[in-house]
Design an enzyme around this catalytic site. Structure first.
Site, PDB file in Angstrom:
ATOM      1  N   GLU A 188      -5.960  34.878  26.382  1.00 13.79           N
ATOM      2  CA  GLU A 188      -4.854  35.766  25.998  1.00 13.79           C
ATOM      3  C   GLU A 188      -5.125  37.235  26.336  1.00 13.79           C
ATOM      4  O   GLU A 188      -5.154  38.099  25.440  1.00 13.79           O
ATOM      5  CB  GLU A 188      -4.575  35.649  24.499  1.00 13.79           C
ATOM      6  CG  GLU A 188      -4.219  34.252  24.049  1.00 13.79           C
ATOM      7  CD  GLU A 188      -3.724  34.196  22.606  1.00 13.79           C
ATOM      8  OE1 GLU A 188      -3.788  35.218  21.899  1.00 13.79           O
ATOM      9  OE2 GLU A 188      -3.262  33.116  22.193  1.00 13.79           O
TER      10      GLU A 188
ATOM     11  N   GLU B 167      -4.207  26.054  23.157  1.00 13.51           N
ATOM     12  CA  GLU B 167      -4.136  26.307  21.712  1.00 13.51           C
ATOM     13  C   GLU B 167      -2.730  25.995  21.233  1.00 13.51           C
ATOM     14  O   GLU B 167      -1.744  26.328  21.903  1.00 13.51           O
ATOM     15  CB  GLU B 167      -4.396  27.786  21.362  1.00 13.51           C
ATOM     16  CG  GLU B 167      -5.829  28.215  21.396  1.00 13.51           C
ATOM     17  CD  GLU B 167      -6.010  29.682  20.994  1.00 13.51           C
ATOM     18  OE1 GLU B 167      -5.260  30.180  20.123  1.00 13.51           O
ATOM     19  OE2 GLU B 167      -6.897  30.326  21.574  1.00 13.51           O
TER      20      GLU B 167
END
Ligand code: BG6
Length: 463
Positions: free
Chosen positions: A165, A363
């Site tokens: 991220e 995720e």
């Protein structure tokens, strides 16, 4: 009943800074330093210093992950642990031994590792000395760290990712002011950081390939699909901006080695385009990813800006506002919308607009506060809400795979409950609970449910 491919990766993700604890690290990361300076920023003043102590528990943790049916697991190396000399990339002996043991233990348990190199955890000195990712020199230092990591572990680990991220670094640290260094609306810095993170990823990929390893390398992106409030052109424009700025500014360079043209023209016109070197273009073009990891938690609902911003530095916030769509489902503990359909749409976008590149869900999960209220006398947490959450998301993923999406795995967030930025241990996400006083672990109902799913590849319609 839904059958997933037999080669599917099943498991969960965590990260070094959220699970290991800070034992024996030669440097502090920005998270360690943030906690030392402002412990009151963290729920119950719990910091990353001990976390779930996986530094000492990794072996028994792999044992329990096996009990949950895992065939794979992702964690990250901490730059601040592995590298003793940040300028030369020279490794720290204890760090090398720790990661070597971890990798061997995963192998002994039959768990395939995906090793990530950066999970928001820049060594603090690089922020202090150089201004962190705003400075191109930090890109070079990251590449020497990556080089060392590949040299040490490239033979034993066959799946690598350069960043988790990356967008969170500028978004939370330089725009929203919620992660250290907690700056607000520094748009120009944010854009430069976004560019440098992309460059660092491509240069690390170049280094990995230069070393001739037989594995694969990718990047993990948090895709937060933007949905406009209406079909009004102003709302559509706002949502297109969000899509370009928050998603495609990383997706395009990773997959195609280019940046979104529409956004770059706007940045140029506003005088905030990133600075770059001419030779970078070829670096991006020649070093695209082998695969993508996609973290998906929630969508983003946007509308055209209605309340004007106080005049100041350029910021992406001037092009849109978030808005709460009436009637949506929300996870009240985290405040995130629950919208499984977006996972199907992400898969569809990768299939149709990004060359059906191999990817996996790196995720997905649901954080719940005060989970002990759902525990029985034996301390087992009956987390049916989490099982429902996964069921719904996996059903959407299965639909996409049936339609040809090249998705090769599903990793939940997370295995053992772990520490988090700001929220510390407030919201628990794991298949395995942890008692912070004793570090005792107990598998939750969701862990047992996952075992059944992962070992059969079958998602029961009513499970
Ligand atoms: C992801 C991050 O964005 O979400 C993790 O990669 C994080 O590091 C997870 O822990 C859950 O978010 P949070 O803020 O509730 O911990």
């Amino acid at each position: 009943m839904k059958q997933f491919p037999s080669t599917f990766l099943w498991g969960a993700a965590s990260s070094g800074p959220q699970s290991e604890g800070s034992f024996n690290k030669p440097h502090d990361s920005v998270m360690d330093a943030w906690f030392k300076k402002r412990p009151e920023d963290f729920f119950d003043r719990v910091g990353p210093d001990i976390a779930s102590d996986s530094y000492h528990h990794y072996d028994s943790d792999f044992e329990q992950m096996k009990e949950c049916g895992f065939n794979s697991y992702r964690t990250s190396i901490q730059w601040a642990r592995l590298i003793r000399n940040l300028e030369t990339g020279e490794a720290d002996e204890d760090g090398v031994q720790y990661y070597r043991n971890l990798i061997q233990s995963a192998k002994a348990h039959g768990i395939r590792l995906i090793i990530n190199l950066h999970h928001f955890d820049l060594p603090e000195e690089l922020l202090e000395t150089y201004g962190g990712w705003t400075n191109r020199h930090v890109v070079d230092l990251y590449v020497s760290y990556a080089k060392t990591a590949f040299e040490l572990f490239g033979k034993d680990v066959d799946l690598w990712t350069t960043f988790n991220e990356p967008m969170v670094i500028p978004e939370c640290g330089y725009l929203d002011g919620i992660h250290w260094p907690k700056y607000k609306q520094r748009g120009k810095d944010a854009v430069q950081i976004m560019y440098h993170l992309n460059l660092a990823s491509s240069l690390a990929i170049q280094e990995y390939r230069r070393q001739n390893h037989s594995g694969k390398i990718g990047i993990i992106l948090n895709l937060t699909p933007a949905y406009p409030r209406s079909n009004d052109p102003a709302d559509l424009q706002a949502s297109a901006f969000v899509e370009d700025f928050y998603n495609r500014f990383f997706l395009d360079p990773a997959v195609y080695g280019t940046f979104p043209r529409r956004l770059c023209s706007l940045l140029e016109e506003q005088g905030v385009l990133f600075s770059s070197s001419e030779s970078d273009t070829a670096v991006f073009k020649n070093n695209t990813v082998d695969f993508l990891g996609i973290n998906y938690y929630h969508p983003r609902r946007v509308k055209a800006r209605e309340t004007p911003l106080i005049k100041g530095e350029w910021t992406p916030a001037q092009y849109f506002e978030d808005y709460e769509k009436p009637g949506i489902r929300i996870n009240p503990y985290r405040g995130w919308e629950i919208y499984p359909e977006a996972l199907y749409e992400i898969a569809h976008t990768i299939q149709t607009e990004y060359g059906n590149l191999p990817w996996y869900v790196s995720e997905n999960g649901m954080g719940v506060e005060d989970e002990l209220r759902f525990a029985d006398e034996a301390g087992i947490i009956h987390d049916h809400y989490r099982i429902n959450f996964y069921n719904e998301h996996l059903a959407q993923l299965h639909r996409a795979i049936e339609e040809g999406s090249a998705c090769f795995g599903f990793h939940a967030w997370t295995s053992v409950d772990c520490w988090s930025w700001n929220n510390a241990y407030k919201n628990r996400y794991g298949f395995i609970s942890v008692d912070l006083k004793t570090q005792a672990r107990t598998i939750k109902d969701s862990g047992r449910w996952f075992h059944q799913l992962a070992t059969t590849g079958v998602l029961e319609d009513d499970s």
